[in-house]
Design a protein around this motif. Structure first.
Motif, PDB file in Angstrom:
ATOM      1  N   VAL A  86       0.837  -1.083   0.012  1.00 23.27           N
ATOM      2  CA  VAL A  86       0.011  -0.066  -0.039  1.00 23.27           C
ATOM      3  C   VAL A  86       0.708   1.092   0.052  1.00 23.27           C
ATOM      4  O   VAL A  86       0.633   2.243  -0.672  1.00 23.27           O
ATOM      5  CB  VAL A  86      -0.727  -0.063   1.363  1.00 23.27           C
ATOM      6  CG1 VAL A  86      -1.534   1.331   1.529  1.00 23.27           C
ATOM      7  CG2 VAL A  86      -1.932  -1.255   1.333  1.00 23.27           C
ATOM      8  N   CYS A  87       1.916   1.122   0.861  1.00 27.00           N
ATOM      9  CA  CYS A  87       2.849   2.369   0.841  1.00 27.00           C
ATOM     10  C   CYS A  87       3.239   2.832  -0.528  1.00 27.00           C
ATOM     11  O   CYS A  87       3.212   4.158  -0.672  1.00 27.00           O
ATOM     12  CB  CYS A  87       4.182   1.811   1.753  1.00 27.00           C
ATOM     13  SG  CYS A  87       5.435   3.115   1.890  1.00 27.00           S
TER      14      CYS A  87
ATOM     15  N   GLY B  50       3.378  -4.287  11.225  1.00 31.99           N
ATOM     16  CA  GLY B  50       2.815  -3.223  10.405  1.00 31.99           C
ATOM     17  C   GLY B  50       1.161  -2.736  10.535  1.00 31.99           C
ATOM     18  O   GLY B  50       0.909  -3.188  11.542  1.00 31.99           O
TER      19      GLY B  50
ATOM     20  N   ALA C 184       4.000   3.578   7.946  1.00 38.80           N
ATOM     21  CA  ALA C 184       5.289   3.110   7.212  1.00 38.80           C
ATOM     22  C   ALA C 184       6.365   3.108   8.120  1.00 38.80           C
ATOM     23  O   ALA C 184       7.125   2.118   8.016  1.00 38.80           O
ATOM     24  CB  ALA C 184       5.328   3.737   5.792  1.00 38.80           C
TER      25      ALA C 184
HETATM   26  C1  LIG Z   1      -3.221   7.454   1.724  1.00 41.81           C
HETATM   27  C2  LIG Z   1      -2.187   7.187   2.619  1.00 41.81           C
HETATM   28  C3  LIG Z   1      -1.199   8.116   3.054  1.00 41.81           C
HETATM   29  C4  LIG Z   1      -0.243   7.531   3.920  1.00 41.81           C
HETATM   30  N1  LIG Z   1       0.839   8.388   4.208  1.00 41.81           N
HETATM   31  C5  LIG Z   1       1.611   7.952   5.028  1.00 41.81           C
HETATM   32  C6  LIG Z   1       2.901   8.709   5.525  1.00 41.81           C
HETATM   33  O1  LIG Z   1       2.970   9.987   4.991  1.00 41.81           O
HETATM   34  N2  LIG Z   1       3.735   8.455   6.411  1.00 41.81           N
HETATM   35  C7  LIG Z   1       3.678   6.912   7.036  1.00 41.81           C
HETATM   36  O2  LIG Z   1       4.660   6.708   7.614  1.00 41.81           O
HETATM   37  N3  LIG Z   1       2.662   6.125   6.685  1.00 41.81           N
HETATM   38  C8  LIG Z   1       1.674   6.652   5.805  1.00 41.81           C
HETATM   39  N4  LIG Z   1       0.441   5.795   5.302  1.00 41.81           N
HETATM   40  C9  LIG Z   1       0.601   4.293   5.914  1.00 41.81           C
HETATM   41  C10 LIG Z   1       1.623   3.314   5.479  1.00 41.81           C
HETATM   42  O3  LIG Z   1       1.230   3.223   3.945  1.00 41.81           O
HETATM   43  C11 LIG Z   1       1.187   2.062   6.031  1.00 41.81           C
HETATM   44  O4  LIG Z   1       1.445   2.175   7.478  1.00 41.81           O
HETATM   45  C12 LIG Z   1       2.058   1.166   5.497  1.00 41.81           C
HETATM   46  O5  LIG Z   1       2.044   1.033   4.195  1.00 41.81           O
HETATM   47  C13 LIG Z   1       2.021  -0.275   6.349  1.00 41.81           C
HETATM   48  O6  LIG Z   1       3.089  -1.255   5.782  1.00 41.81           O
HETATM   49  P1  LIG Z   1       2.893  -2.675   5.754  1.00 41.81           P
HETATM   50  O7  LIG Z   1       4.005  -3.145   5.735  1.00 41.81           O
HETATM   51  O8  LIG Z   1       1.807  -3.062   6.997  1.00 41.81           O
HETATM   52  O9  LIG Z   1       2.092  -3.288   4.318  1.00 41.81           O
HETATM   53  P2  LIG Z   1       1.198  -2.483   3.393  1.00 41.81           P
HETATM   54  O10 LIG Z   1       2.245  -1.322   2.743  1.00 41.81           O
HETATM   55  O11 LIG Z   1      -0.161  -2.453   3.692  1.00 41.81           O
HETATM   56  O12 LIG Z   1       1.582  -3.855   2.283  1.00 41.81           O
HETATM   57  C14 LIG Z   1       0.937  -4.863   2.505  1.00 41.81           C
HETATM   58  C15 LIG Z   1       0.961  -5.691   1.360  1.00 41.81           C
HETATM   59  O13 LIG Z   1       0.575  -7.027   1.568  1.00 41.81           O
HETATM   60  C16 LIG Z   1       0.013  -7.601   0.443  1.00 41.81           C
HETATM   61  N5  LIG Z   1      -1.021  -8.756   0.711  1.00 41.81           N
HETATM   62  C17 LIG Z   1      -2.028  -8.594   1.644  1.00 41.81           C
HETATM   63  N6  LIG Z   1      -2.573  -9.885   1.770  1.00 41.81           N
HETATM   64  C18 LIG Z   1      -1.935 -10.746   1.024  1.00 41.81           C
HETATM   65  C19 LIG Z   1      -2.046 -12.085   0.563  1.00 41.81           C
HETATM   66  N7  LIG Z   1      -2.947 -12.794   1.061  1.00 41.81           N
HETATM   67  N8  LIG Z   1      -1.105 -12.433  -0.369  1.00 41.81           N
HETATM   68  C20 LIG Z   1      -0.201 -11.758  -1.064  1.00 41.81           C
HETATM   69  N9  LIG Z   1       0.107 -10.441  -0.379  1.00 41.81           N
HETATM   70  C21 LIG Z   1      -0.830  -9.787   0.266  1.00 41.81           C
HETATM   71  C22 LIG Z   1      -0.752  -6.561  -0.218  1.00 41.81           C
HETATM   72  O14 LIG Z   1      -0.877  -6.703  -1.533  1.00 41.81           O
HETATM   73  C23 LIG Z   1       0.121  -5.471   0.151  1.00 41.81           C
HETATM   74  O15 LIG Z   1       1.085  -5.104  -0.957  1.00 41.81           O
HETATM   75  C24 LIG Z   1      -0.340   6.272   4.585  1.00 41.81           C
HETATM   76  C25 LIG Z   1      -1.240   5.484   4.091  1.00 41.81           C
HETATM   77  C26 LIG Z   1      -2.275   5.897   3.367  1.00 41.81           C
HETATM   78  C27 LIG Z   1      -3.324   4.831   2.828  1.00 41.81           C
END
Ligand SMILES: Cc1cc2nc3c(=O)[nH]c(=O)nc-3n(C[C@H](O)[C@H](O)[C@H](O)COP(=O)(O)OP(=O)(O)OC[C@H]3O[C@@H](n4cnc5c(N)ncnc54)[C@H](O)[C@@H]3O)c2cc1C
Length: 467
Positions: A41-42, A308, A317
């Motif tokens: 998502v990041c 996460g 992130a």
């Molecule tokens: C609009 C917006 C703006 C943001 N701005 C900021 C910011 O400025 N600064 C900041 O620190 N944070 C920000 N965030 C938050 C940040 O994006 C998230 O905290 C971060 O991306 C979370 O990381 P994560 O590793 O949990 O996984 P994510 O980035 O959520 O990625 C998870 C991945 O897991 C994959 N996945 C899920 N289920 C499966 C499955 N069953 N099989 C295979 N793959 C799978 C998905 O496809 C995805 O690619 C923002 C979020 C949004 C929505």
């Protein structure tokens, strides 16, 4: 014998850092990720596109230059969606490349498809075209993230009634926008579209926004957003949204109607753990799709970790990356320290906000005495040079030992310069250090010295009265 030592589900910041940390410790590692979602998502729909969009908006509108060149200054008169997406697509492409190359350099195998648990040590990966493979691992890290929560009563059409992912697929820059929910994502987008000249109305159920931030800073932000023609409807709830030929009509419970080209819901996020067949691993998700973990990011099944957004707060992130690294170290029996309790918050509104430590309200509620030290950008040479007359830095200082209790920044570079204060706080430094230090001139960093002197002078005058 397992296929991998560590298997990571999700390639967002949490998953990436977990995989790389485990690979650096010599483990055989694989990452499962859905097609077209490398970087999570990041990279694809969250942090990176929204921050790039902000940069494009600032550049094209010339907003930051208007104090210098007048209110009519613009780089481009008709800013189109293509102008904006060109930049986001460029950055997404580059960032995805960087991640792919980092994984490859560390010999991390990428398994493309959707992963679901088959049993506590194995996942089935479905590549979407009917092909499935089963992979096993000794340790598993779930970093599956979240998706936008969609209230079941709202008929999303991804054109006029959208969630925050939909913002990136708009066909036109709307002339009017209703943002439902004044959380970080909602307010960031509200400020960007307001800067583009769109009439924005923010509807928020609570009576204030971003209540975890310092009130004085939020008041300053509200003033600026109102100046950009944002209307706030606090203590109001959207009862329904009606789709019309030319847009949508948001009907509030109070009876008000707001017409807009686009209505964007920013109503929180739903964890992806509800789609992983967790039961097969002996785990379960809560009703918001999140997984519980202990202080080492271990789930109830000790060889399965989760990091996460899928574990909930703070869902950033910045913190997800660190959680991933710590979880991998724990899983690989590497000594780990706990995550540092001082974590900065950055809010990329226009203007931006950042802070670390306590707010005035928190300290007052806990009856912790503090003094404030304030520096205004307009009194700094750098503030004048860049044309930022509204920015400010506020230090909250303990009058007992002169340590910093909180650092709050509003304006240009806030999310960068907050780290100076964070470093001083993390090293238990006092404002004496800031007063005695020579800063580059002219910089915004110099605001620390000015604010420290301000706090020092206030404390001195109190001491004089008490003497
Ligand atoms: C609009 C917006 C703006 C943001 N701005 C900021 C910011 O400025 N600064 C900041 O620190 N944070 C920000 N965030 C938050 C940040 O994006 C998230 O905290 C971060 O991306 C979370 O990381 P994560 O590793 O949990 O996984 P994510 O980035 O959520 O990625 C998870 C991945 O897991 C994959 N996945 C899920 N289920 C499966 C499955 N069953 N099989 C295979 N793959 C799978 C998905 O496809 C995805 O690619 C923002 C979020 C949004 C929505």
């Amino acid at each position: 014998m397992y296929d991998y030592d560590v298997l990571v589900l999700g390639s967002g910041p949490g998953g990436q850092k977990a995989a790389i940390a485990a690979a650096k410790l010599g483990r055989r590692v694989a990452v499962i990720e859905r097609r077209h979602m490398m970087g999570g998502v990041c990279i694809n729909t969250g942090t990176i596109p929204s921050k790039t969009l902000r940069e494009a908006v600032l550049y094209l509108t010339g907003l930051n230059q208007r104090e210098m060149y007048g209110q009519s200054y613009r780089l481009k008169d008709d800013i189109t969606v293509d102008d904006l997406t060109a930049r986001t697509q460029h950055v997404i492409g580059r960032e995805t490349d960087v991640i792919r190359s980092q994984l490859a350099r560390n010999r991390i195998r990428l398994l493309t498809g959707t992963g679901t648990f088959a049993d506590p040590h194995s996942l089935t990966v479905n590549d979407g075209s009917g092909r499935e493979q089963k992979v096993t691992a000794e340790k598993i890290v779930i970093a599956a993230g979240t998706r936008p929560a969609r209230p079941s009563t709202v008929e999303f059409d991804d054109r006029t009634i959208i969630d925050s992912d939909g913002i990136l697929n708009l066909e036109h820059v709307p002339q009017s926008l209703v943002v439902v929910g004044a959380g970080v994502i909602g307010i960031e987008y509200a400020s960007m579209f307001a800067a583009l000249g769109c009439k924005v109305t923010v509807v928020e159920r609570r009576d204030r926004m971003l209540e975890f931030c310092d009130l004085e800073i939020i008041e300053a932000l509200k003033y600026h957003l109102r100046d950009l023609a944002v209307t706030f409807r606090f203590s109001e709830t959207v009862a329904s949204v009606e789709r019309r030929a030319t847009g949508a009509l948001a009907v509030l419970e109070s009876g008000k109607r707001i017409a807009a080209d686009v209505v964007m819901y920013s109503a929180g996020r739903q964890g992806m753990a509800d789609q992983l067949n967790l039961e097969a691993a002996g785990l379960s998700a809560d009703n918001r799709g999140r997984i519980k973990v202990d202080e080492h990011f271990r789930t109830a099944v000790p060889h399965i970790y989760a990091v996460g957004d899928v574990i909930g707060f703070p869902a950033l992130a910045s913190t997800s990356m660190e959680q991933g690294r710590l979880a991998a170290h724990h899983a690989c029996d590497e000594p780990v320290r706990a995550m540092h309790e001082l974590q900065p918050i950055g809010i990329y509104t226009i203007p931006e906000i950042s802070f670390v430590g306590r707010t005035e309200d928190e300290l007052t509620e806990k009856r912790v005495p503090f003094e404030t030290g304030i520096s205004r950008y307009r009194e700094l040479a750098r503030g004048q040079i860049i044309g930022d007359s509204y920015g400010m830095l506020k230090l909250l200082v303990s009058p007992d030992d002169r340590t910093l209790l909180g650092v709050h920044v509003f304006g240009t570079g806030a999310t960068e310069i907050v780290h100076i204060g964070q470093a001083v706080m993390g090293c238990k430094g006092t404002i004496d250090y800031l007063v005695d230090t020579v800063f580059n001139y002219p910089t915004l960093a110099e605001s620390y010295k000015v604010a420290a002197l301000d706090a020092m002078n206030k404390m001195r005058s109190i001491d004089r009265m008490r003497a």
